[in-house]
Design an enzyme around this catalytic site. Structure first.
Site, PDB file in Angstrom:
ATOM      1  N   GLY A   1       0.826  -1.212   0.000  1.00 48.78           N
ATOM      2  CA  GLY A   1       0.000   0.000   0.000  1.00 48.78           C
ATOM      3  C   GLY A   1       0.853   1.252   0.000  1.00 48.78           C
ATOM      4  O   GLY A   1       2.044   1.200  -0.300  1.00 48.78           O
ATOM      5  N   ASN A   2       0.255   2.366   0.326  1.00 45.03           N
ATOM      6  CA  ASN A   2       1.014   3.606   0.463  1.00 45.03           C
ATOM      7  C   ASN A   2       0.397   4.439   1.579  1.00 45.03           C
ATOM      8  O   ASN A   2      -0.656   4.088   2.114  1.00 45.03           O
ATOM      9  CB  ASN A   2       1.080   4.371  -0.865  1.00 45.03           C
ATOM     10  CG  ASN A   2      -0.294   4.725  -1.381  1.00 45.03           C
ATOM     11  OD1 ASN A   2      -1.015   5.516  -0.773  1.00 45.03           O
ATOM     12  ND2 ASN A   2      -0.677   4.124  -2.503  1.00 45.03           N
ATOM     13  N   ARG A   3       1.042   5.564   1.924  1.00 45.47           N
ATOM     14  CA  ARG A   3       0.632   6.309   3.112  1.00 45.47           C
ATOM     15  C   ARG A   3      -0.468   7.330   2.854  1.00 45.47           C
ATOM     16  O   ARG A   3      -0.808   8.121   3.720  1.00 45.47           O
ATOM     17  CB  ARG A   3       1.850   6.999   3.729  1.00 45.47           C
ATOM     18  CG  ARG A   3       2.729   6.045   4.517  1.00 45.47           C
ATOM     19  CD  ARG A   3       4.018   6.722   4.952  1.00 45.47           C
ATOM     20  NE  ARG A   3       3.780   8.095   5.385  1.00 45.47           N
ATOM     21  CZ  ARG A   3       4.571   9.111   5.086  1.00 45.47           C
ATOM     22  NH1 ARG A   3       5.638   8.918   4.346  1.00 45.47           N
ATOM     23  NH2 ARG A   3       4.299  10.320   5.512  1.00 45.47           N
ATOM     24  N   SER A   4      -1.050   7.295   1.662  1.00 43.74           N
ATOM     25  CA  SER A   4      -2.101   8.278   1.368  1.00 43.74           C
ATOM     26  C   SER A   4      -3.277   8.110   2.333  1.00 43.74           C
ATOM     27  O   SER A   4      -3.740   6.996   2.567  1.00 43.74           O
ATOM     28  CB  SER A   4      -2.594   8.083  -0.070  1.00 43.74           C
ATOM     29  OG  SER A   4      -3.771   8.808  -0.266  1.00 43.74           O
TER      30      SER A   4
ATOM     31  N   ALA B   1      -3.799   7.979  -4.714  1.00 42.89           N
ATOM     32  CA  ALA B   1      -2.426   7.483  -4.822  1.00 42.89           C
ATOM     33  C   ALA B   1      -2.530   6.032  -5.290  1.00 42.89           C
ATOM     34  O   ALA B   1      -2.741   5.117  -4.494  1.00 42.89           O
ATOM     35  CB  ALA B   1      -1.733   7.574  -3.477  1.00 42.89           C
TER      36      ALA B   1
END
Ligand SMILES: Cc1cc2nc3c(=O)[nH]c(=O)nc-3n(C[C@H](O)[C@H](O)[C@H](O)COP(=O)(O)O)c2cc1C
Length: 384
Positions: free
Chosen positions: A194-197, A260
């Site tokens: 995943g990502n930190r968005s 994102a």
């Protein structure tokens, strides 16, 4: 000139509402103050009547149907809970329940009250219904404690009120499509890349577009914030789903690609949960589809396409400039991810708007304010 109902509840910050009333009246608005009994133990109704230059109305109904906006500042934890649950045991709560127009509120309370699960749930309910919340800010409380709970300064609330009023009908009749949040690409049944968005920026954009009268669809990957109310919500947890859902709605008048989206996903997904063992886990990541480029390739006349670029420093900004033409976009919102005080997973942002006519830096501000500035730019492009 607008007709503003100004609700004031009981808390130390009630004195700030007097300054807000003064600013609203000075700007030419007709202000109808509605104080709770508790508010009157902190400030006098006479103060507000004098500032509003009119007596409190005997019959509230005519004001209610004619008002353009209900502002509640400060909003106590108690009244916030009443609004969330639809209680109507005083004139302000009755007004809030009966009023059909936009509502803006500036909560103010002790940080622990603000952080309590009950308040969090109540806040989420209000946001779902489209209430615009300004603050609370972080700072020192009247009782000396530090934390998030201070009412935003009257000037900030006033600026947001003016923004809501000025924009009520700007995007009427327009269909706006916004993507938000971070995608998650499954590695197996329970793990993902995943990502930190947090999705905060996209959610703020969707809310701002709705406030300006647009019909909004929010295609949401994972959001760490509650989605705004009164928008169509479409879940799209992975890059492939987000691509599909965005392309299926790509005929919207304005498309904002704020999500994102993962650039790479595992080529293969393990079935079930891969058991833990001493072996390394090697995998190949394959590129995902470029949603913005595809939206650009199929854009129709009169449509506006806005992309987002999260990148590092000046070289990142240079890449954002290239992206504008390469993705056939009208605007690229550049976000410098080399700073940890703004952007991903932060409440504030500082962006550069890159368009064919030039560049404009929007200084560091809450994402809601940044969203408002971005929408201002879009409105300019729509009317060209
Ligand atoms: C000195 C004092 C300060 C208070 N400050 C706050 C406050 O900042 N925020 C809040 O939610 N409640 C605060 N309260 C509690 C509220 O006044 C109380 O919950 C009240 O029932 C709110 O009523 P209302 O929402 O009808 O105005 C305070 C109480 C006292 C005695």
């Amino acid at each position: 000139m607008a007709r503003v109902l100004l609700g004031v509840t009981g808390g130390i910050a009630a004195y700030k509402a007097a300054e807000l009333a003064r600013l609203l009246v000075k700007a030419g608005h007709e202000v109808t103050p509605i104080l709770t009994d508790e508010a009157e133990t902190f400030v006098s109704a006479k103060t507000f009547e004098a500032l509003a230059r009119r007596e409190a109305p005997r019959a509230l109904y005519p004001h209610l149907v004619q008002a353009d906006l209900l502002v509640i500042a400060p909003l106590s934890a108690n009244t916030l809970a009443k609004l969330a649950h639809g209680l109507a045991d005083n004139v302000l709560a009755q007004t809030a329940l009966a009023f059909e127009g936009p509502v803006l509120a500036a909560p103010a309370m002790n940080p622990r009250m603000w952080a309590h699960a009950a308040t969090r749930a109540n806040v989420a309910k209000l946001r779902e219904r489209g209430v615009v919340l300004v603050g609370p800010d972080e700072g020192e409380m009247a009782e000396g404690e530090w934390g998030v709970g201070r009412m935003s300064e009257p000037e900030e609330v006033f600026t947001r009120v003016e923004a809501v009023l000025a924009r009520l009908h700007q995007l009427e009749g327009k269909r706006v499509l916004v993507s938000a949040g971070g995608t998650r690409e499954p590695l197996d049944a329970v793990r993902f890349i995943g990502n930190r968005s947090s999705g905060r920026m996209g959610v703020a954009l969707a809310e701002e577009a709705r406030l300006r009268g647009a019909e909004v669809t929010l295609v949401a990957a994972y959001l760490a914030v509650p989605p705004p109310g009164k928008v169509e919500l479409v879940g799209a947890p992975t890059a492939a789903e987000l691509e599909r859902e965005m392309l299926a709605r790509s005929d919207a008048d304005i498309v904002l690609m704020a999500a994102a989206v993962a650039d790479y996903r595992p080529e293969e997904q393990s079935a079930g949960k891969r058991p833990k063992n001493a072996e390394p886990w090697t995998m190949t990541l394959e590129p995902t589809g470029d949603v913005l480029a595809q939206l650009g390739a199929r854009r129709r006349d009169g449509q506006l396409l806005i992309g987002f670029a999260a990148d590092h420093g000046d070289t990142g900004l240079a890449r954002a400039r290239e992206k504008l033409a390469a993705k056939r976009s009208d605007l690229i919102v550049f976000n410098d991810v080399s700073r940890d005080d703004i952007g991903f997973d932060a409440a504030e942002n500082e962006v550069v708007l890159v368009s064919a006519v030039g560049e404009r830096r929007i200084r560091k501000a809450p994402k809601e304010r940044i969203a408002s500035e971005i929408l201002d730019e879009i409105v300019k492009l729509v009317s060209k």
